[in-house]
Design a protein around this motif. Structure first.
Motif, PDB file in Angstrom:
ATOM      1  N   GLY A 155       0.813  -1.216   0.000  1.00  0.00           N
ATOM      2  CA  GLY A 155       0.000   0.000   0.000  1.00  0.00           C
ATOM      3  C   GLY A 155       0.843   1.262   0.000  1.00  0.00           C
ATOM      4  N   MET A 156       1.921   1.235   0.751  1.00  0.00           N
ATOM      5  CA  MET A 156       2.800   2.401   0.809  1.00  0.00           C
ATOM      6  C   MET A 156       3.497   2.623  -0.538  1.00  0.00           C
ATOM      7  SD  MET A 156       2.259   3.630   3.740  1.00  0.00           S
ATOM      8  CE  MET A 156       0.609   3.046   3.457  1.00  0.00           C
ATOM      9  N   ILE A 157       3.898   1.539  -1.170  1.00  0.00           N
ATOM     10  CA  ILE A 157       4.517   1.638  -2.489  1.00  0.00           C
ATOM     11  C   ILE A 157       3.531   2.246  -3.481  1.00  0.00           C
ATOM     12  CG2 ILE A 157       5.338   0.278  -4.468  1.00  0.00           C
ATOM     13  CD1 ILE A 157       6.656  -1.585  -2.359  1.00  0.00           C
ATOM     14  N   GLY A 158       2.291   1.788  -3.419  1.00  0.00           N
ATOM     15  CA  GLY A 158       1.262   2.335  -4.306  1.00  0.00           C
ATOM     16  C   GLY A 158       1.062   3.828  -4.101  1.00  0.00           C
ATOM     17  N   ALA A 159       1.087   4.265  -2.858  1.00  0.00           N
ATOM     18  CA  ALA A 159       0.917   5.694  -2.571  1.00  0.00           C
ATOM     19  C   ALA A 159       2.053   6.510  -3.184  1.00  0.00           C
ATOM     20  CB  ALA A 159       0.859   5.915  -1.059  1.00  0.00           C
ATOM     21  N   VAL A 160       3.281   6.052  -3.007  1.00  0.00           N
ATOM     22  CA  VAL A 160       4.429   6.783  -3.560  1.00  0.00           C
ATOM     23  C   VAL A 160       4.399   6.751  -5.088  1.00  0.00           C
ATOM     24  CG1 VAL A 160       6.954   6.822  -3.734  1.00  0.00           C
ATOM     25  CG2 VAL A 160       5.855   6.515  -1.513  1.00  0.00           C
ATOM     26  N   GLN A 161       4.018   5.620  -5.662  1.00  0.00           N
ATOM     27  CA  GLN A 161       3.929   5.540  -7.125  1.00  0.00           C
ATOM     28  C   GLN A 161       2.946   6.573  -7.663  1.00  0.00           C
ATOM     29  OE1 GLN A 161       3.019   1.424  -7.980  1.00  0.00           O
ATOM     30  NE2 GLN A 161       5.164   0.854  -7.997  1.00  0.00           N
ATOM     31  N   GLU A 162       1.805   6.701  -7.035  1.00  0.00           N
ATOM     32  CA  GLU A 162       0.819   7.670  -7.513  1.00  0.00           C
ATOM     33  C   GLU A 162       1.315   9.109  -7.365  1.00  0.00           C
ATOM     34  OE1 GLU A 162      -1.847   7.047  -9.358  1.00  0.00           O
ATOM     35  OE2 GLU A 162      -1.210   4.957  -9.241  1.00  0.00           O
ATOM     36  N   LEU A 163       2.027   9.393  -6.284  1.00  0.00           N
ATOM     37  CA  LEU A 163       2.614  10.728  -6.130  1.00  0.00           C
ATOM     38  C   LEU A 163       3.598  11.020  -7.267  1.00  0.00           C
ATOM     39  CD1 LEU A 163       3.314  10.761  -2.280  1.00  0.00           C
ATOM     40  CD2 LEU A 163       1.612  12.151  -3.510  1.00  0.00           C
ATOM     41  N   LEU A 164       4.403  10.021  -7.613  1.00  0.00           N
ATOM     42  CA  LEU A 164       5.398  10.218  -8.667  1.00  0.00           C
ATOM     43  C   LEU A 164       4.775  10.267 -10.059  1.00  0.00           C
ATOM     44  CD1 LEU A 164       8.201   8.145  -7.050  1.00  0.00           C
ATOM     45  CD2 LEU A 164       8.314  10.573  -7.600  1.00  0.00           C
ATOM     46  N   ILE A 165       3.711   9.527 -10.289  1.00  0.00           N
ATOM     47  CA  ILE A 165       3.004   9.632 -11.575  1.00  0.00           C
ATOM     48  C   ILE A 165       2.432  11.040 -11.714  1.00  0.00           C
ATOM     49  CG2 ILE A 165       0.963   8.856 -12.860  1.00  0.00           C
ATOM     50  CD1 ILE A 165       1.609   6.006 -11.807  1.00  0.00           C
ATOM     51  N   GLU A 166       1.862  11.561 -10.641  1.00  0.00           N
ATOM     52  CA  GLU A 166       1.359  12.947 -10.661  1.00  0.00           C
ATOM     53  C   GLU A 166       2.494  13.908 -11.008  1.00  0.00           C
ATOM     54  OE1 GLU A 166      -0.940  16.439 -10.110  1.00  0.00           O
ATOM     55  OE2 GLU A 166      -1.533  14.363 -10.468  1.00  0.00           O
ATOM     56  N   TRP A 167       3.641  13.716 -10.398  1.00  0.00           N
ATOM     57  CA  TRP A 167       4.791  14.589 -10.647  1.00  0.00           C
ATOM     58  C   TRP A 167       5.240  14.502 -12.111  1.00  0.00           C
ATOM     59  CZ3 TRP A 167      10.036  13.717 -11.840  1.00  0.00           C
ATOM     60  CH2 TRP A 167      10.874  14.825 -11.651  1.00  0.00           C
ATOM     61  N   LEU A 179       6.360  16.323  -2.399  1.00  0.00           N
ATOM     62  CA  LEU A 179       6.174  14.873  -2.556  1.00  0.00           C
ATOM     63  C   LEU A 179       6.762  14.139  -1.356  1.00  0.00           C
ATOM     64  CD1 LEU A 179       7.231  14.290  -6.279  1.00  0.00           C
ATOM     65  CD2 LEU A 179       4.907  14.475  -5.380  1.00  0.00           C
ATOM     66  N   ILE A 180       7.963  14.539  -0.967  1.00  0.00           N
ATOM     67  CA  ILE A 180       8.630  13.900   0.172  1.00  0.00           C
ATOM     68  C   ILE A 180       7.819  14.103   1.445  1.00  0.00           C
ATOM     69  CG2 ILE A 180      10.678  14.000   1.658  1.00  0.00           C
ATOM     70  CD1 ILE A 180      12.291  14.568  -0.951  1.00  0.00           C
ATOM     71  N   ASP A 181       7.330  15.328   1.657  1.00  0.00           N
ATOM     72  CA  ASP A 181       6.517  15.596   2.854  1.00  0.00           C
ATOM     73  C   ASP A 181       5.272  14.719   2.883  1.00  0.00           C
ATOM     74  OD1 ASP A 181       8.304  17.505   3.712  1.00  0.00           O
ATOM     75  OD2 ASP A 181       7.115  19.221   3.014  1.00  0.00           O
ATOM     76  N   ALA A 182       4.575  14.631   1.749  1.00  0.00           N
ATOM     77  CA  ALA A 182       3.353  13.823   1.692  1.00  0.00           C
ATOM     78  C   ALA A 182       3.671  12.345   1.935  1.00  0.00           C
ATOM     79  CB  ALA A 182       2.652  14.008   0.343  1.00  0.00           C
ATOM     80  N   ALA A 183       4.696  11.844   1.270  1.00  0.00           N
ATOM     81  CA  ALA A 183       5.039  10.422   1.406  1.00  0.00           C
ATOM     82  C   ALA A 183       5.516  10.087   2.814  1.00  0.00           C
ATOM     83  CB  ALA A 183       6.106  10.045   0.378  1.00  0.00           C
ATOM     84  N   THR A 184       6.366  10.919   3.387  1.00  0.00           N
ATOM     85  CA  THR A 184       6.848  10.607   4.740  1.00  0.00           C
ATOM     86  C   THR A 184       5.707  10.717   5.750  1.00  0.00           C
ATOM     87  OG1 THR A 184       7.695  12.874   5.005  1.00  0.00           O
ATOM     88  CG2 THR A 184       9.274  11.183   4.351  1.00  0.00           C
ATOM     89  N   HIS A 185       4.776  11.621   5.523  1.00  0.00           N
ATOM     90  CA  HIS A 185       3.609  11.711   6.403  1.00  0.00           C
ATOM     91  C   HIS A 185       2.805  10.406   6.354  1.00  0.00           C
ATOM     92  CE1 HIS A 185       0.198  13.455   8.533  1.00  0.00           C
ATOM     93  NE2 HIS A 185      -0.576  12.907   7.594  1.00  0.00           N
ATOM     94  N   ILE A 186       2.553   9.922   5.140  1.00  0.00           N
ATOM     95  CA  ILE A 186       1.805   8.665   4.976  1.00  0.00           C
ATOM     96  C   ILE A 186       2.552   7.511   5.649  1.00  0.00           C
ATOM     97  CG2 ILE A 186       1.046   6.943   3.288  1.00  0.00           C
ATOM     98  CD1 ILE A 186       0.574   9.369   1.358  1.00  0.00           C
ATOM     99  N   TYR A 187       3.855   7.425   5.430  1.00  0.00           N
ATOM    100  CA  TYR A 187       4.642   6.332   6.019  1.00  0.00           C
ATOM    101  C   TYR A 187       4.693   6.441   7.530  1.00  0.00           C
ATOM    102  CZ  TYR A 187       6.377   4.004   1.815  1.00  0.00           C
ATOM    103  OH  TYR A 187       6.485   3.257   0.673  1.00  0.00           O
ATOM    104  N   ARG A 188       4.914   7.660   8.038  1.00  0.00           N
ATOM    105  CA  ARG A 188       4.967   7.828   9.492  1.00  0.00           C
ATOM    106  C   ARG A 188       3.656   7.409  10.143  1.00  0.00           C
ATOM    107  NH1 ARG A 188       6.280  13.239   9.060  1.00  0.00           N
ATOM    108  NH2 ARG A 188       8.359  13.356   8.213  1.00  0.00           N
ATOM    109  N   ARG A 189       2.549   7.854   9.551  1.00  0.00           N
ATOM    110  CA  ARG A 189       1.233   7.525  10.101  1.00  0.00           C
ATOM    111  C   ARG A 189       0.959   6.020  10.042  1.00  0.00           C
ATOM    112  NH1 ARG A 189      -1.154  10.700  13.345  1.00  0.00           N
ATOM    113  NH2 ARG A 189      -3.185  10.071  12.613  1.00  0.00           N
ATOM    114  N   SER A 190       1.534   5.366   9.049  1.00  0.00           N
ATOM    115  CA  SER A 190       1.296   3.940   8.885  1.00  0.00           C
ATOM    116  C   SER A 190       2.228   3.073   9.729  1.00  0.00           C
ATOM    117  CB  SER A 190       1.485   3.536   7.409  1.00  0.00           C
ATOM    118  OG  SER A 190       0.560   4.230   6.608  1.00  0.00           O
ATOM    119  N   PHE A 191       3.469   3.510   9.873  1.00  0.00           N
ATOM    120  CA  PHE A 191       4.467   2.640  10.496  1.00  0.00           C
ATOM    121  C   PHE A 191       4.958   3.101  11.870  1.00  0.00           C
ATOM    122  CE2 PHE A 191       5.468   1.760   5.892  1.00  0.00           C
ATOM    123  CZ  PHE A 191       4.955   0.476   5.892  1.00  0.00           C
ATOM    124  N   VAL A 192       5.012   4.398  12.098  1.00  0.00           N
ATOM    125  CA  VAL A 192       5.717   4.900  13.273  1.00  0.00           C
ATOM    126  C   VAL A 192       4.777   5.176  14.427  1.00  0.00           C
ATOM    127  CG1 VAL A 192       7.299   6.688  14.098  1.00  0.00           C
ATOM    128  CG2 VAL A 192       7.505   5.847  11.781  1.00  0.00           C
TER     129      VAL A 192
END
Length: 193
Positions: A155-167, A179-192
């Protein structure tokens, strides 16, 4: 040069040509003739190196994945051994490295899909390599995270892929730091958390 060295040199020229043409014109629009012209080799020499455009795309895709993983692991190995630090370093470096060269982002996140069914296995192998990288660096998840680690990583990979496709596709792409802020926020909320 030996015949083996000549073959390796031609393969490298074709991979370089594909890197430029598949990302600039797109995989579907890039012909073998165009690749050969860019690489300055004959069509016959092309088929001595690759069975077709799809095999060339697989080689290019595999190289992009390998280089990206090496860059990520190098950065992750240099940060403190905490989950938060590993997550932030890995996600940040992935996005930074992939966006350093727009062509790499386009190959990894757009053209591999546009290549169609012939690249499904290559794409799945790439995703599996990144899932393994994520799971290896997660260590023990907090007790509050009961989700299947494998599915969470996918799921996390999918989120980053979509951010990069948008970019890649946006007329006015978001800043890489966003992009980094959005992705790290998603990962932190999911894992940390």
């Amino acid at each position: 040069m030996s015949p083996e060295e000549r073959l390796a040199e031609r393969r490298e020229r074709l991979i370089c040509a594909a890197y430029a043409l598949y990302s600039d014109h797109g995989f579907p629009e890039t012909t073998i003739e165009r690749l050969c012209s860019r690489a300055r080799i004959s069509n016959r020499a092309f088929y001595e190196c690759f069975s077709g455009r799809e095999e060339l795309m697989q080689a290019l895709h595999a190289r992009c994945i390998q280089e990206t993983l090496e860059s990520m692991h190098k950065v992750i190995d240099q940060v403190p051994d905490t989950l938060a630090d590993r997550v932030e370093a890995g996600v940040s470096e992935y996005i930074r490295f992939v966006t350093e060269d727009r062509r790499r982002a386009r190959i990894l996140h757009l053209e591999v899909r546009r290549a169609g069914d012939c690249l499904i296995t290559s794409r799945q192998m790439g995703v599996a390599a990144f899932v393994d990288a994520i799971k290896t660096n997660l260590g023990d998840l907090p007790e509050t995270t009961r989700t299947n680690r494998h599915l969470l990583a996918l799921g996390m990979i999918g989120a980053v892929q979509e951010l990069l496709i948008e970019w890649v596709l946006a007329d006015d792409p978001p800043p890489v730091d966003s992009l980094i802020d959005a992705a790290t926020h998603i990962y932190r909320r999911s894992f940390v958390t």
